[in-house]
Design a protein around this motif. Structure first.
Motif: not given
Length: 447
Positions: A344, A353, A348, A389, A382, A378
């Motif tokens: 990852l 992803s 992003f 996502f 993110y 995440a």
């Protein structure tokens, strides 16, 4: 040592799934001994013949749509043996029978909109709302179902075309020596086609004089189906409807001669919208008892049905537990979060992803465990892109469920219908590629 240990732990951690398959086997083994059930499925199968495409599209849409919204989509498996019996009697092939039942459920998982087992996990782990990006989820569901339906239709058209060709060859088989060769080729084609026919796991022969009145069966079946569907719709969590919560509270508080009688009778039953997988097992057992009374079946018939049903369901339980052993290793030895963190990175990206979701989903039988392995990283990295996502993650998870060795319902369905994994992949791989493109494009648009 751990392989053996985790195999046994699967029986402990996922007991409800094991008992569900065993009770399901007993229930349909019992139904198969009732003349009214055989009469009903015979009549429905006769209606399906010649209308395979329409039947397939309607059934697959119902399963896909319900899987997309129900709190517990696994309850849909309780209805699949009924549909598969109809498919078997209508002479439909295995792949199509699987596609419109187990496969359609996987479509609903891929296109999850408000169900608890997928979207609900995003709400729990990523602090989202059920309505977040609902339009995008609906779009993915609609596109998935349309593309999936095209493959079903093309297969049925092809099979019908082959059938017509065989009929032509049969009518001309005595013309010349060449016709003998064609007859031989026809025989090979027919044999291959017969191998592909759907077979009923709970098939039973009933004498004509045993085919009794269908009305009690229909009443019990319809009422049970209504109860099950109402019990697993997310009334409170999504629709904010508390009717059933208030109704249950009112009923359990009613006193008869100062005693809360209904509270004692109902025990720990929960309101509609919050049932777990044990609830539908109770419904199936109660339905068996009522039908046994209606059709004058004795306790011996019920006990025999459990014994025979358990035996037929055993192979389904084995593949189920083997799939969950993979999950146990993935969760108990959390190597995946480290790998996913490397993939990852700090910014992003739709493609990384998607790759991370694919790898995680390969080792997790249920979405909640997949989300549990990555949510910490995440959610931290993110924060501004968590909505996109999660859409990628849940959609790729659903896509992987069509082929992953950890996809319990895939393996159970293939085992139920005795379909080789290779044969299924030969049918579904183009759909998987098409949906991968759809998911990536939708993600790029909303990113």
């Amino acid at each position: 040592f751990d392989i053996v240990t985790y195999g046994l732990l699967g029986m402990y951690y996922f007991t409800v799934l094991v008992t569900f398959l065993f009770v399901l086997g007993a229930f349909y083994q019992f139904l198969s001994k009732i003349g009214a059930y055989q009469k009903l499925t015979d009549k429905l199968a006769s209606k399906v013949k010649g209308k395979g495409i329409l039947f397939s599209l309607i059934v697959s849409f119902i399963f896909a749509a319900l899987a997309s919204i129900l709190n517990e989509y696994l309850v849909l498996v309780a209805f699949m043996p009924f549909i598969i019996t109809i498919c078997s009697k209508a002479k439909m092939d295995k792949i199509t029978s699987f596609a419109i039942t187990f496969g359609a459920m996987l479509v609903g998982i891929l296109g999850s909109t408000i169900n608890q087992k997928v979207v609900g996990m995003n709400v729990q782990f990523f602090q989202l709302q059920f309505t977040d990006n609902l339009l995008e989820k609906i779009i993915i569901f609609v596109l998935a179902f349309i593309i999936y339906s095209v493959f079903i239709i093309l297969r049925l058209i092809k099979l019908n075309g082959n059938k017509e060709q065989r009929n032509v060859k049969k009518s001309n088989k005595k013309d010349t020596k060449k016709s003998k060769k064609e007859s031989k080729e026809k025989y090979v084609v027919v044999v291959k086609q017969e191998v592909a026919k759907c077979e009923d796991l709970f098939e039973n022969e009933i004498k004509d004089n045993e085919k009794s009145n269908m009305i009690p069966l229909i009443i019990v079946g319809v009422l049970s189906a209504i109860v099950v569907l109402l019990a697993y719709i997310p009334w409170v969590s999504v629709f904010k409807v508390d009717w059933f919560t208030n109704a249950l509270k009112t009923v359990t508080e009613v006193e008869v001669f100062g005693v809360p009688l209904f509270s004692y009778i109902l025990g720990n039953v929960t309101e509609f919208g919050s049932w777990d997988l044990f609830g539908i097992q109770v419904v199936m057992i109660l339905s068996m008892v009522i039908l046994a009374i209606c059709y004058r079946k004795g306790l011996t018939d019920i006990i025999d049905s459990f014994a025979e049903g358990f035996k037929k369901s055993a192979k389904l339980v084995v593949v189920l537990l083997l799939a969950y052993v993979i999950l146990e290793f993935a969760v108990m030895y959390p190597v995946i979060p480290t790998i996913i963190g490397k993939i990852l990175g700090k910014s992003f990206n739709v493609f990384t992803s998607s790759l991370a979701a694919l790898i995680t989903s390969l080792f997790t039988s249920e979405y909640q465990y997949a989300a549990n392995l990555v949510y910490s990283y995440a959610s931290t990295v993110y924060t501004n892109d968590i909505n996109v996502f999660t859409i990628i993650f849940q959609s790729i998870y659903g896509l992987v469920s069509f082929f992953a060795p950890s996809s319990a319902m895939l393996l159970v369905g293939l085992s139920y219908l005795n379909i080789p994994y290779k044969e299924w992949m030969k049918y579904i791989w183009k759909f998987l590629l098409a949906m991968l493109v759809v998911i990536v494009v939708v993600a790029l648009i909303i990113a």
